[in-house]
Design a protein around this motif. Sequence first.
Motif, short mmCIF file in Angstrom:
data_model
loop_
_atom_site.label_atom_id
_atom_site.label_comp_id
_atom_site.label_asym_id
_atom_site.label_seq_id
_atom_site.Cartn_x
_atom_site.Cartn_y
_atom_site.Cartn_z
N UNK A 557 -13.37 -6.29 -2.45
CA UNK A 557 -12.70 -6.30 -3.75
C UNK A 557 -11.41 -5.51 -3.73
N UNK A 558 -11.42 -4.35 -3.06
CA UNK A 558 -10.21 -3.54 -2.96
C UNK A 558 -9.12 -4.27 -2.18
N UNK A 559 -9.51 -4.99 -1.12
CA UNK A 559 -8.53 -5.73 -0.33
C UNK A 559 -7.86 -6.82 -1.17
N UNK A 560 -8.66 -7.52 -1.97
CA UNK A 560 -8.09 -8.54 -2.86
C UNK A 560 -7.13 -7.88 -3.85
N UNK A 561 -7.53 -6.78 -4.45
CA UNK A 561 -6.67 -6.08 -5.40
C UNK A 561 -5.39 -5.59 -4.73
N UNK A 562 -5.51 -5.13 -3.48
CA UNK A 562 -4.34 -4.65 -2.74
C UNK A 562 -3.32 -5.77 -2.53
N UNK A 563 -3.79 -6.92 -2.12
CA UNK A 563 -2.88 -8.04 -1.89
C UNK A 563 -2.25 -8.52 -3.19
N UNK A 564 -3.00 -8.49 -4.28
CA UNK A 564 -2.43 -8.84 -5.59
C UNK A 564 -1.32 -7.86 -5.95
N UNK A 565 -1.54 -6.58 -5.66
CA UNK A 565 -0.50 -5.57 -5.94
C UNK A 565 0.74 -5.80 -5.09
N UNK A 566 0.56 -6.17 -3.81
CA UNK A 566 1.71 -6.48 -2.97
C UNK A 566 2.49 -7.67 -3.53
N UNK A 567 1.79 -8.68 -3.99
CA UNK A 567 2.46 -9.85 -4.56
C UNK A 567 3.22 -9.47 -5.82
N UNK A 568 2.59 -8.65 -6.68
CA UNK A 568 3.27 -8.20 -7.89
C UNK A 568 4.52 -7.40 -7.53
N UNK A 569 4.39 -6.48 -6.62
CA UNK A 569 5.51 -5.64 -6.22
C UNK A 569 6.66 -6.48 -5.67
N UNK A 570 6.34 -7.42 -4.79
CA UNK A 570 7.39 -8.26 -4.19
C UNK A 570 8.08 -9.13 -5.22
N UNK A 571 7.30 -9.68 -6.16
CA UNK A 571 7.90 -10.55 -7.18
C UNK A 571 8.83 -9.77 -8.10
N UNK A 572 8.44 -8.55 -8.47
CA UNK A 572 9.31 -7.71 -9.30
C UNK A 572 10.55 -7.30 -8.53
N UNK A 587 5.95 2.75 -6.12
CA UNK A 587 4.97 1.69 -5.89
C UNK A 587 4.89 1.33 -4.41
N UNK A 588 6.04 1.30 -3.74
CA UNK A 588 6.06 0.99 -2.32
C UNK A 588 5.30 2.05 -1.52
N UNK A 589 5.55 3.32 -1.83
CA UNK A 589 4.85 4.40 -1.13
C UNK A 589 3.35 4.31 -1.36
N UNK A 590 2.96 4.05 -2.61
CA UNK A 590 1.53 3.94 -2.93
C UNK A 590 0.89 2.80 -2.14
N UNK A 591 1.57 1.66 -2.05
CA UNK A 591 1.03 0.53 -1.32
C UNK A 591 0.95 0.81 0.18
N UNK A 592 1.97 1.51 0.70
CA UNK A 592 1.96 1.82 2.13
C UNK A 592 0.85 2.82 2.48
N UNK A 593 0.50 3.68 1.54
CA UNK A 593 -0.62 4.61 1.76
C UNK A 593 -1.95 3.88 1.61
#
Length: 652
Positions: A557-572, A587-593
């Motif tokens: 579930x966390x992996x799915x949420x992570x990829x959704x966050x990457x998609x949101x970040x990239x689209x913005x 947001x980028x730092x949080x995702x990279x961590x």
Amino acid sequence: MRGLCGWIGMAMLAWAGQAMAQPDAVHASRVTPQSSRPVAHILDKSDVDAWLDGYMPYALQRGDAAGAVVVVVKDGKILTKRGFGYADVATRRPVDPDMTLFRQASISKLITWTAVMQMVERGKIDLDRDVNAYLDFKIPDRFGKPVTMRNLMTHRGGFEEVQRGLNSYDIKDVPPLDIALKRQIPMRIFPPGTTPAYSNYGTTLAAYIVQRVSGEPFDAYAQRHIFTPAGMVRSSLSQRLPIDLQSLVANGYGRGSGKPTRLELNSFWPAGGMSASGVDMGRFMIAHLDHGGVLLRPETARQMHDTILKAIPPLNGMALGFYEQNINGRRALSHAGDTLTFHSQLWLLPDDNVGIYMSMNAAGTDKVSGPIRNYLFDAFADRYFPFDQKDGRVDAATAKAHARMMVGTYNKTRRLENSFLKAMELSSQIKVGLDAQGGLLVKAAPGLAGQPRTWIEIAPFVWRDSMSKTRLAAQVENGKVVRFGLDSSSPYLLFEPAPWYLSSAWLTPALLVSLVTLFLTALSWPIVALVRRRYGVQPMLTIAQWRAYRSTRGFAGLAIALLVCWLWFSSVLLGDFSSMNGELDWALIALQVATPLVLTGLFGAALWNAGLTWRRGGGRFAKGWSLVLIVNAAILLWIAIGFHLIGFSVNF
């Protein structure tokens, strides 16, 4: 490009209809009864105006584009200057070729390259000297060779693409030239001089060198030594336009029927920030066609125009700043420029002392601005400089064998290589396959309506589109295709085979399968829990198995949420220039961590779960699913590593 063939065809009908009323303007090129060779029209104002009136208004209307300017020069004079449509749709302000300013985007590079050649003829720049000799900071050594000005002018400095801070809508986000260059020096991914890879950074670096060796700020230098001598009275490189020019800039549109967008500003403005009127661009063309005119000595202009470096003969090559767009057996030099809303290109026919320039202030339906300008030049050349093209032909068996050698997945040489944006390759790598007849099928180069082109091999590893002038050619070494190019882009960009381990041909479907598997895995936890509660069934699991079970479901579930966050970040990030200036670093730092924590956790949990399932005698389905989870977790972790979703930098 839905309906593009339709409106091109209707434009041709409109053109033909006007030709019926004007017998001297009947077709792009006429054919006499005695000969199959096309006959040129007379290149004069009346004929060009009639031709443009038959094409441009209808093309803009059908393509939902706002406005355009077209300027043709001949023998040192402006032959015609035409405005079509609107600079401001709401107020119905028409495009005025004298007064309306268009953003020129990458055509701005020609101002920088002209300035460089002025410094060359004054002995202040050596084209083949290490650029570090002119800088107050250092371009790091790589591949054992220095970067030279010649490398920069031919887009062969080897730099990867950079996006951070490149564009914005706010003048406060446009730093001084030196800061823009020093805050992020892009990696060099190719040895200098070897591979064309279009570079805004390289061009801006050249402008900064001119600024340093001339002792003048580059925008002031361009005004004094290029715009003023050439009579370009309504042109500027400044991102804060002079007050007298601000009201003259055309609005930019996605579609002419939509609302105008904000004016795009550029931190690498010597590479893409010029504003100019159509007539001013005509004057710039006149200077270059006049062997440099008031801008360059004739020998310097010849050096700039005639020094051609070809990456894959016989495709078009790169001059010093200009790129070839040879057509109908004639030499043509060109440069294009594109923002989100402004789309421009100029072409010089030096041997005929003719130039044509056009710009549009809207992308139009399905980005129709590109086909409109490409067709404009092709039709112009066919009308006034017709040519009886005679190609060779490779035998059918050899052609099929060569096509099979081309099959694969390719990357553009102009690319983001060392940041998380490399992940865009999962959807943007170029696929080359075979059509039903065993010929080439290249998705990177669709036809006018988006349909696949039919490529005919006219010489070994050289193909021409059956319905246009476009050529494709490949470089083959030791029986393998090492790169290929298209005539339109070969001077500054090629396609090279993607390494198998980063090929989207298998990684993209593997990613989709992994996402589905993880989604089902995560979803099974609450569903199974509800079923057990409903029927009062207790799981026959040890404490360790129960913990492994929950860990795999939780991390899925966390992996799915992570990829959704990457998609949101990239689209913005990619949807708004203003977000590329550091506003989303948190947001980028949080995702990279989070990315290494979640994906390594998923992989570890999957291994733990599989080990317990197999040791304690789980069912066949449980055993199989546990192995599938390991594979899917490994794929996600590999994608994150290979495409730099795991990293420690906010540069991109």
